[in-house]
Design an enzyme around this catalytic site. Structure first.
Site, PDB file in Angstrom:
ATOM      1  N   GLY A  48       0.836  -1.199   0.000  1.00  0.00           N
ATOM      2  CA  GLY A  48       0.000   0.000   0.000  1.00  0.00           C
ATOM      3  C   GLY A  48       0.861   1.235   0.000  1.00  0.00           C
ATOM      4  O   GLY A  48       2.087   1.162  -0.035  1.00  0.00           O
ATOM      5  N   GLU A  64      -1.125   1.260  -5.830  1.00  0.00           N
ATOM      6  CA  GLU A  64      -0.004   0.909  -4.951  1.00  0.00           C
ATOM      7  C   GLU A  64       0.280  -0.593  -4.971  1.00  0.00           C
ATOM      8  O   GLU A  64       1.442  -1.006  -5.027  1.00  0.00           O
ATOM      9  CB  GLU A  64      -0.275   1.387  -3.525  1.00  0.00           C
ATOM     10  CG  GLU A  64      -0.134   2.884  -3.354  1.00  0.00           C
ATOM     11  CD  GLU A  64       1.314   3.367  -3.365  1.00  0.00           C
ATOM     12  OE1 GLU A  64       2.246   2.538  -3.279  1.00  0.00           O
ATOM     13  OE2 GLU A  64       1.514   4.589  -3.460  1.00  0.00           O
ATOM     14  N   GLU A  68       3.739  -2.330  -6.242  1.00  0.00           N
ATOM     15  CA  GLU A  68       4.582  -3.033  -5.276  1.00  0.00           C
ATOM     16  C   GLU A  68       4.596  -4.548  -5.419  1.00  0.00           C
ATOM     17  O   GLU A  68       5.515  -5.193  -4.927  1.00  0.00           O
ATOM     18  CB  GLU A  68       4.163  -2.655  -3.851  1.00  0.00           C
ATOM     19  CG  GLU A  68       4.415  -1.187  -3.559  1.00  0.00           C
ATOM     20  CD  GLU A  68       3.979  -0.757  -2.174  1.00  0.00           C
ATOM     21  OE1 GLU A  68       3.488  -1.596  -1.393  1.00  0.00           O
ATOM     22  OE2 GLU A  68       4.133   0.437  -1.875  1.00  0.00           O
ATOM     23  N   GLU A 121      11.295  -8.536  -0.178  1.00  0.00           N
ATOM     24  CA  GLU A 121      10.673  -9.851  -0.243  1.00  0.00           C
ATOM     25  C   GLU A 121       9.158  -9.695  -0.216  1.00  0.00           C
ATOM     26  O   GLU A 121       8.628  -8.781   0.422  1.00  0.00           O
ATOM     27  CB  GLU A 121      11.138 -10.665   0.974  1.00  0.00           C
ATOM     28  CG  GLU A 121      10.961 -12.138   0.893  1.00  0.00           C
ATOM     29  CD  GLU A 121      11.590 -12.848   2.083  1.00  0.00           C
ATOM     30  OE1 GLU A 121      11.170 -13.998   2.334  1.00  0.00           O
ATOM     31  OE2 GLU A 121      12.455 -12.274   2.764  1.00  0.00           O
TER      32      GLU A 121
END
Length: 155
Positions: A48, A64, A68, A121
Site C-alpha cells: 500500500g 499501490e 509493489e 521480499e
C-alpha cells in the site's frame, strides 16, 4: 515520493505531515496473508501507500498494490479505518508523518508476484506464522486480520 509530499516538504521541512494511506489485506486461496518486507526498514507490512491528489481510495490501493506486487486487485472490500497513535512515524531522514489508514481486503486478484524497488521480499504467511518484525504503524490491522476480525473496523 509524490509531488504533493515533495511540495509540502519544501514548505514545512521535517514537521509532521498528515497523509492518507491505503493498503490491502490480500489473501491467497489458502487464506494466507501477503506481506511485503521493505528495503528501507527491513520490516514486514501489507502492500500500500500514500494517496495522490485526485485519487479515490480504491484507485490508490489498486495502484499501490500493482506497483509493489504486480497484482491486479478485483472485488475489494473495506477492512477497516485506522488512526491514532500508531499512525505517527518518523522516517530515517527525520520527516514526520501522521497517517490515516484506509485498509481494504481482497481475495480475488490476478497477476504473478514480482518485486519492485521498494520490496526486499513478498511472501504469504499463515495466521499463526506471522513474522516478528511487523511495521509498528501497520501492526494494528495485521493483528486484527490475524485474530479473524471480519466487520469493518473503526480505530
Amino acid at each position: 515520493m509524490n509531488d504533493y509530499i515533495q511540495t509540502m516538504r519544501a514548505l514545512i521541512g521535517h514537521e509532521t505531515l498528515l497523509t492518507i494511506g491505503c493498503g490491502a489485506i490480500i489473501e491467497n486461496i489458502e487464506g494466507h496473508l501477503l506481506l511485503q518486507k521493505r528495503i528501507d526498514n527491513a520490516m514486514w507490512g501489507i502492500p500500500g501507500g500514500i494517496m495522490e491528489m485526485g485519487e479515490t481510495f480504491e484507485e490508490t490501493v489498486k495502484r499501490e498494490v500493482l506497483e509493489e506486487t504486480n497484482l491486479v486487485l478485483h472485488d475489494i472490500s473495506l477492512f477497516g479505518l485506522y488512526s491514532g497513535k500508531s499512525g505517527f512515524a518518523t522516517y530515517p531522514n527525520e520527516d514526520k508523518v501522521f497517517s490515516v489508514q484506509i485498509i481494504f481486503q481482497c481475495k480475488n486478484y490476478t497477476g504473478s508476484i514480482q518485486l519492485n524497488n521498494e520490496s526486499k521480499e513478498l511472501c504469504f504467511f499463515a495466521r499463526h506464522e506471522l513474522p516478528a518484525n511487523l511495521n509498528p504503524t501497520q501492526a494494528p490491522f495485521i493483528l486484527d486480520w490475524q485474530q479473524g476480525v471480519t466487520l469493518p473496523i473503526l480505530k
